[in-house]
Scaffold this motif. Structure first.
Motif, PDB file in Angstrom:
ATOM      1  N   THR B   8       0.846  -1.197   0.000  1.00  0.00           N
ATOM      2  CA  THR B   8       0.000   0.000   0.000  1.00  0.00           C
ATOM      3  C   THR B   8       0.876   1.240   0.000  1.00  0.00           C
ATOM      4  OG1 THR B   8      -0.009   0.114   2.396  1.00  0.00           O
ATOM      5  CG2 THR B   8      -1.749  -1.193   1.360  1.00  0.00           C
ATOM      6  N   ARG B   9       0.226   2.367  -0.255  1.00  0.00           N
ATOM      7  CA  ARG B   9       0.978   3.618  -0.247  1.00  0.00           C
ATOM      8  C   ARG B   9       1.555   3.890   1.135  1.00  0.00           C
ATOM      9  NH1 ARG B   9      -1.600   8.048  -4.329  1.00  0.00           N
ATOM     10  NH2 ARG B   9      -2.786   6.339  -5.161  1.00  0.00           N
ATOM     11  N   LYS B  10       0.774   3.541   2.169  1.00  0.00           N
ATOM     12  CA  LYS B  10       1.250   3.776   3.528  1.00  0.00           C
ATOM     13  C   LYS B  10       2.494   2.954   3.792  1.00  0.00           C
ATOM     14  CE  LYS B  10      -0.948   2.400   7.461  1.00  0.00           C
ATOM     15  NZ  LYS B  10      -1.938   2.471   8.549  1.00  0.00           N
ATOM     16  N   GLU B  12       4.588   1.839   1.659  1.00  0.00           N
ATOM     17  CA  GLU B  12       5.681   2.400   0.860  1.00  0.00           C
ATOM     18  C   GLU B  12       6.291   3.599   1.567  1.00  0.00           C
ATOM     19  OE1 GLU B  12       7.039   1.073  -1.964  1.00  0.00           O
ATOM     20  OE2 GLU B  12       8.502   2.635  -1.493  1.00  0.00           O
ATOM     21  N   GLU B  13       5.411   4.416   2.139  1.00  0.00           N
ATOM     22  CA  GLU B  13       5.888   5.595   2.860  1.00  0.00           C
ATOM     23  C   GLU B  13       6.736   5.192   4.069  1.00  0.00           C
ATOM     24  OE1 GLU B  13       2.848   8.796   3.206  1.00  0.00           O
ATOM     25  OE2 GLU B  13       3.599   8.863   5.278  1.00  0.00           O
ATOM     26  N   GLN B  16      10.064   4.158   3.063  1.00  0.00           N
ATOM     27  CA  GLN B  16      10.937   5.294   2.777  1.00  0.00           C
ATOM     28  C   GLN B  16      11.449   5.933   4.055  1.00  0.00           C
ATOM     29  OE1 GLN B  16       9.130   8.200   0.202  1.00  0.00           O
ATOM     30  NE2 GLN B  16       8.911   6.695  -1.447  1.00  0.00           N
TER      31      GLN B  16
END
Lengths: 407, 768, 183
Positions: B8-10, B12-13, B16
């Protein structure tokens, strides 16, 4: 059992200063002192007897230093003469378990002190010390069926008995020196450290003691006898598959089982191909130096770095964890004395770097191999280039190609 | 059963934020975990260590539907029952504790980034490569610069908001889930503390990678009252270090005495070993009332909220330096320095100055000006006797005393000229002042106590920060082989039954070769007793993290180094990967690291979160009797509970029947009972026979000392085979075991809870 | 449901349900004798307090003996009991004993069934009051009683805040007499 003072491992390591001792036995001020454990036949031992030949503590003058002999006689069907040193070493431990009693060294070097505090509490007789020994020995070693403790403070008597004690010590040392892997059918394994390194298992033979330095073949033998279900056990060594590298079918079988199948072959006397594993408790690391195709040793207390610039703690990370790591072997420092020390790889003659402390400690053995003054320490070199130079300059036999691998 | 999910984008964040691309270790299953991520671990813990509630109040008063009576299974207007209400309050307490440290961390981080820039490298010294065990394990990030720590603290801030959300009316309805959230908040507290202390060590150059830190002088007698005295009260070193810098830069350090109360004293003395420690929290009010301080600088946490009033009464000037506590004072941050000094000296006004440098300058100038005008003498015994004669023995003081003793008895004795009782009682006093407030005759109790206060100076080691990696490696073998019977951490506030209790416990266990670590107020009081040779435990024992060593890690935020040490053992000695791998590490510590915390005088919300954070990590904590007022403990019922583990070697579930550790959060009423309980809580299932026998030796030996002889009633639960029995008691124990028909059982080499409850973590993860 | 304030203010009740105050020793004795499986929980203050030179622990033991009540010795009380030649039936600490008591299925210290009347004596009052709170809220199957000279709001039955030690002493002696008579 009720004693005037308390007992337990919490009293180990308490030291008693000069001002605080009531009496002192042995030590450098006294000429005649020794302790000895002897296996006797049952008729020769009067169970739980304590005998004092000479003055007792309460008859001695406060603050004085006196001669002492401690004789522990044991009998038991399952006891063997090889267990005598193991039993004898317990005198040190049990003495230090006693609140206010301090014991140093062993054999004919012993030194004891009794604190004024404990004397005041009522520990004023060797009889009580003897009762404590008898109590602890029979508590710990059920195979002791009869035990008798004798204390001798009469100097003449000690002087008379000393020579035979010295003979016994020498005979033991000779036996330990001479006993080789070939001479026995049984080796031992120890998995004490598996709670930290689940795949590690030490193999202990007459030529190879455990990595932690605490157990040699005789210790393991005694430990196995005394606690057959413990972490130390004997196994048949099996067929000798390679006498030089130290590969035995029995050992292979054991490591396969104990390492959860992680490896199934071990060379007891080589750092290559199937080296012995380590947990985290080893005293030192024998490590390969590729630039000179030879070995160095670094030990736990050494605060500096190897010629490659690595600290013990860094190297220990790679060596530990129960994995077979070529060219990086955890070991006990005493392994340096073994005739088979990494014999397949060239043994002590392939050592090119040691911390100065270790080099001095094992000087005798290194000189015998003709390499003492050819080995560099942290005082001679500080990096690998300098090491190469040094070895060429002194003409190290391994570098010169003069060392023949046996077999 | 697990589907392959797209990232998910979360996620992925998060990857990072934690720089997942740097492969120092593979990223484990829970990077920057949120509320549900470690819930299954919590539920497993709570299944054996069930929450025990002692409601402090029968009511809930949180919303305008109340007050709601929750006795006899009644539910409040929102449907909440008494157990869930207690759990909610515990979550609130843990959130307060977590926020206190997260706030401190965030503030100090900003301050130090302002000073050094975000690229200031984190270097913890030669012997520490594992610089941030809590941060690495919980978040999955290996911080290399001060700037890296920002992402960590922001994660903590975010989680606090979500957790606090669930305390609103009409949220969580399960006490178990509130406990899980409290465990989560408390785990985050350790992360926040670690951020704070790493930043401080790096930014203020505190000692690190060294065991032998300087000895600091502690006690009333240590403070040189012939000089102008500046007293620091609180926790945040931005103020105190700036003050020391100012004094040094202006050649005033010899001329002004700097002393501190509470954690700020521990911080300041890591920066400068010439600062003095007055004492822990319990000595705050006394010292302020003596008027020895010319200027008092406050920052945050554990400070008397009426300190401006007390300062005025004592003739001291006060500067509040942090926004957390401004006391309604005028904010003079932007004023002209000389104007502030004038008003403070002439008009006796107090101010808030939120700029540390200005505060330091004003403090120094004011102190130097007003010191000559003040009389700073202790009262004499004659004066005390006179003042004491007002007492009529009405016993109102005893009624309001939180430590339940009668200071009135002591005062009555003083009136007769006898000071022995009140000297003893000074050790029982926790410094709240309620007695004096309640006294109908206005007897100045605190003033009279000046004659009771010890004027001694004690020596305590300056806080040394984290345990070194080399020290961890060194103790691995003895911990396994059993020559070190355990690690005991004495932590927490100063709400003790008796202030000497901690020193007594430290001495007993250091003598028995346990490793002792200390922090905060506990570290101070441990040093407030001298033996027959005049030595404190810091002088008597070595400062190494080793058998019989006594280690002061530092202030409250240094508690992260204690949990950090447990994590280091898992990584350095057992080679377990840390990165985002909290569950495996906690499981390891619970089952295989013999450590026990003792928060003998715990009082605050921070202590609650520190203790609960230790619990989630698998470390049991013993609390003193006042801590029954925290409302919640984690207790097992010994044999009745589930002591099954997975044997990770054999891959089978084994019912060990061994309650080790028996509880996670426990209360002992007396120091004597604590002495008996501590060795028992250091027992773990993977003890070698030697290790077990040494631990049992201490358990039995202490039992005999304090319980009148005999053997502990539950001893048989901890003897697996006869090799576990300590030598000295072997005959006695064997006879006893025979009598009760004890049967031996196989020890488990590799015990783990993984595999005994539903979790995403595979069994292989517990073996490296 | 008296709104009496306990002696130690930290124990003040914030709630509605409060202990019944009893000053009559025969009423106390009656309650004890009617109980099927009473339990006496002893705390370490009994080793410190004395009435006219007699330690409170001795009063406690007389009560236990007179009514044949099993004893749970918390903290390090057992040390003193051993000296006095008494073996307690349990050595659970205060927090442990209430933890067990609140389980209706617990078999009690004598394995004869859980207790129906638990008498607390000599625990420091803040810990005592908190322990009573556990039972008040989670152990409806039993009743609690206290013998200290303080009023405990969370108990079912409690003594008043005795102003004078003589009153307390008289109560305890009366109680013992009453219990002996009822044997």
């Amino acid at each position: 059992m009720e004693f005037h003072i308390d007992l337990g491992p919490q009293y180990e390591g308490e030291s008693i200063r000069k001002e605080d001792f009531y009496v002192e036995f042995g030590g450098s001020a006294v000429k005649y002192k020794f302790e000895r454990a002897t296996l006797k036949s049952p008729e020769e031992v009067e169970h739980e007897k304590v005998e004092i030949i000479g003055s007792d503590i309460k008859d001695l003058e406060e603050g004085g230093s006196y001669p002492l002999a401690i004789l522990i006689d044991v009998a038991g069907e399952e006891l063997e003469p090889d267990m005598e040193p193991v039993i004898e070493r317990r005198i040190h431990m049990y003495s230090n378990y006693v609140e206010g009693l301090w014991h140093m060294a062993q054999r004919n070097d012993i030194w004891l002190r009794l604190s004024k505090n404990s004397f005041k509490k009522g520990l004023n007789s060797l009889r009580e010390v003897g009762e404590i020994y008898n109590f602890l020995f029979t508590s710990e070693i059920p195979q002791i069926e009869k035990i008798q403790t004798t204390f001798i403070t009469d100097e003449k008597r000690i002087e008379e008995l000393l020579p035979s004690a010295l003979e016994v010590y020498e005979a033991r040392d000779a036996r330990a020196r001479e006993l080789k892997d070939e001479d026995v059918d049984e080796f031992y394994y120890c998995v004490l450290c598996q709670s930290f390194a689940p795949t590690h298992c030490c193999i202990v033979t007459p030529s190879r003691l455990a990595n932690c330095g605490a157990m040699n073949w005789f210790d393991c033998k005694a430990a196995y006898k005394l606690d057959p279900e413990g972490p130390i056990a004997g196994f048949p060594k099996g067929e000798c598959l390679d006498p030089l590298k130290g590969e035995f079918s029995g050992a292979n079988k054991i490591v396969a089982e104990k390492s959860l199948g992680n490896y199934d072959r071990v060379y007891l006397h080589s750092a290559f191909e199937h080296p012995h594993t380590s947990c985290g408790c080893f005293q030192a690391i024998c490590f390969y130096i590729p630039e000179v195709d030879a070995f160095g040793i670094i030990h736990r207390d050494y605060g500096g770095v190897t010629p490659a610039g690595l600290k013990f703690s860094t190297m220990a990370g790679d060596t530990s964890g129960g994995k077979q790591v070529e060219g990086s072997c955890g070991m006990a420092l005493e392994l340096l004395r073994s005739a088979k020390f990494f014999q397949a790889d060239g043994g002590r003659k392939r050592l090119v770097w040691l911390p100065k402390e270790i080099k001095e400690r094992y000087k005798e053995f290194l000189e015998a191999d003709g390499v003492y003054d050819k080995i560099a320490t942290e005082e001679d070199v500080s990096n690998t280039d300098e090491l190469v130079e040094f070895l060429e300059k002194v003409g190290h036999p391994w570098i010169k190609g003069e060392v023949e691998l046996p077999g | 059963m697990a589907e392959v999910k797209a990232i998910t984008r979360k996620e992925e964040e998060v990857r990072q934020l934690i720089k997942a691309e740097i492969p120092w270790e593979p990223v484990g299953p829970t990077p920057m975990p949120e509320i549900p991520d470690l819930r299954s671990w919590d539920m497993r813990l709570l299944k054996t260590y069930k929450p025990w509630y002692a409601p402090f109040c029968d009511l809930c008063c949180l919303c305008t539907y109340g007050k709601c009576d929750l006795t006899e299974n009644r539910r409040g207007a929102c449907g909440l029952d008494i157990a869930t209400q207690q759990a909610r309050i515990i979550l609130l307490a843990c959130l307060m504790g977590c926020s206190a440290h997260a706030g401190h961390a965030g503030h100090i981080l900003e301050f130090l980034i302002e000073r050094h820039g975000p690229d200031k490298k984190i270097d913890m010294g030669t012997f520490i490569e594992l610089e941030a065990p809590n941060i690495r394990t919980v978040t999955g990030l290996k911080p290399e610069t001060l700037g890296d720590l920002k992402a960590v603290i922001e994660y903590v801030y975010k989680e606090i908001t979500h957790l606090l959300d669930s305390t609103h009316m009409g949220q969580e309805g399960s006490y178990l889930d509130y406990e899980s959230k409290a465990l989560h908040a408390s785990m985050l507290d350790h992360v926040g503390m670690e951020v704070a202390d790493i930043a401080q060590i790096v930014g203020f150059n505190y000692p690190t990678s060294v065991a032998e830190t300087p000895m600091i002088e502690m006690g009333w007698g240590a403070v040189d009252k012939s000089k102008p005295v500046i007293l620091l009260v609180g926790h945040n070193p931005a103020t105190s270090c700036t003050l020391i810098d100012y004094l040094r830069d202006n050649d005033l350090y010899d001329k002004v005495e700097v002393c501190g109360i509470c954690c700020t004293a521990l911080e300041t003395t890591r920066y400068s070993d010439r600062a003095k420690i007055v004492g822990p929290l319990s000595r705050q009010l006394f010292f302020v009332r003596t008027g020895i301080a010319d200027v008092i600088l406050t920052d945050e946490q554990c400070i008397r909220t009426d300190i401006p009033i007390e300062a005025s009464k004592a003739g001291s000037a006060l500067i509040a330096t942090l926004d957390k506590a401004m006391y309604g004072l005028e904010d003079a941050t932007d004023w002209d320095t000389e104007e502030i000094v004038k008003q403070m000296v002439e008009d006796k006004k107090h101010f808030a100055i939120l700029d540390p440098e200005k505060a330091a300058e004003v403090a120094a100038k004011v102190a130097i000006k007003i010191a000559p005008q003040k009389r700073k003498e202790w009262i004499t015994e004659e004066e005390a006797t006179e003042l004491a004669k007002k007492c009529t023995n009405c016993d109102m003081c005893e009624r309001v005393c939180p430590n339940l003793f009668s200071i009135g008895d002591g005062i009555t004795e003083v009136a007769k000229g006898n000071f022995d009782l009140i000297k003893e009682q000074f050790n029982l006093c926790i410094g709240c002042g309620k007695c004096e407030e309640e006294c109908p005759k206005q007897v100045p109790i605190f003033k009279i106590m000046q004659v009771a206060a010890s004027k001694e100076t004690w020596k305590i080691r300056a806080g040394r920060g984290p345990i070194m990696d080399t020290e961890i490696r060194n103790v691995g073998a003895p911990l396994t082989l059993g020559t070190i019977p355990g690690v005991i951490a004495f932590v927490g506030c100063s709400n003790y039954p008796d202030i000497e209790d901690v020193a007594d416990m430290v001495d007993e266990f250091a003598r028995r070769k346990y490793i002792i670590v200390l922090s905060g107020c506990a570290a101070m009081v441990a040093g407030m007793k001298k033996d027959a040779d005049g030595k404190t435990v810091y002088e008597k024992y070595s400062p190494d993290f080793d058998a019989g060593g006594v280690v002061n890690v530092g202030s409250c935020v240094a508690n992260s180094h204690i949990s950090g040490a447990g994590i280091k053992i898992a990584n350095i000695f057992a080679s377990l990967p840390l990165r985002a791998n909290y569950e495996v590490i906690a499981d390891y510590i619970l089952n295989r690291v013999g450590a026990c915390g003792v928060a003998w005088g715990a009082m605050s919300q921070k202590a609650a979160s520190i203790g609960t954070g230790c619990n989630r990590l698998g470390i049991p904590v013993i609390l003193g009797p006042h801590s029954s007022k925290y409302r919640r403990l984690y207790l097992s019922r010994k044999e009745e509970d589930d002591w099954r583990v997975m044997d990770a070697r054999k891959r089978e579930i084994v019912d060990t029947g061994e309650p080790s550790p028996e509880h996670l959060a426990y209360v002992c009423e007396t120091k004597e009972k604590a002495m008996v309980t501590i060795p028992k809580l250091c027992i773990r299932k993977n003890d070698t026979p030697q290790g077990r026998s040494i631990k049992l030796n201490h358990y039995i030996s202490l039992y005999k000392k304090y319980m009148g002889g005999g053997l502990p009633e539950d001893l048989h639960l901890f003897v697996r085979r006869s090799a576990d029995i300590p030598l000295v008691y072997k005959k006695e124990v064997m006879a006893h075991l025979k009598e009760i028909d004890w049967q031996p059982k196989e020890p488990v080499g590799l015990p783990t809870l993984i595999g005994t409850y539903p979790t995403k973590v595979p069994i292989d993860a517990v073996i490296h | 449901m008296s709104a009496l304030i306990p002696f130690h203010r930290v124990n003040v009740l914030t709630g509605i349900k409060s202990a019944r105050l009893i000053e009559d020793a025969s009423e106390y004795a009656d309650l004890i004798q009617k109980a099927k499986r009473p339990l006496l929980v002893l705390g370490p203050r009994l080793l410190e307090w004395a009435l006219d030179g007699k330690l409170l622990i001795e009063y406690a033991l007389e009560i236990a003996k007179a009514a044949n009540i099993p004893i749970c010795a918390t903290a390090h009380v057992k040390g003193k009991l051993t000296e006095l030649g008494v073996k307690p039936d349990s050595v659970y600490d205060a927090v442990e004993i209430v933890n067990a008591l609140k389980d209706p299925d617990w078999k009690g210290v004598k394995r004869a069934g859980n207790h129906d009347l638990v008498i607390f004596f000599g625990i420091r009052s803040d810990l005592g009051e908190q322990s009573l709170s556990v039972l008040k809220h989670f152990a409806p199957h039993l009743k609690t009683m206290t013998l200290c000279k303080f009023y405990y709001p969370h108990a079912n039955y409690s003594l008043p805040n005795f102003r004078k030690d003589e009153q307390w002493k008289a109560f305890l002696e009366n109680l013992i007499d009453n219990l002996k008579k009822g044997e």
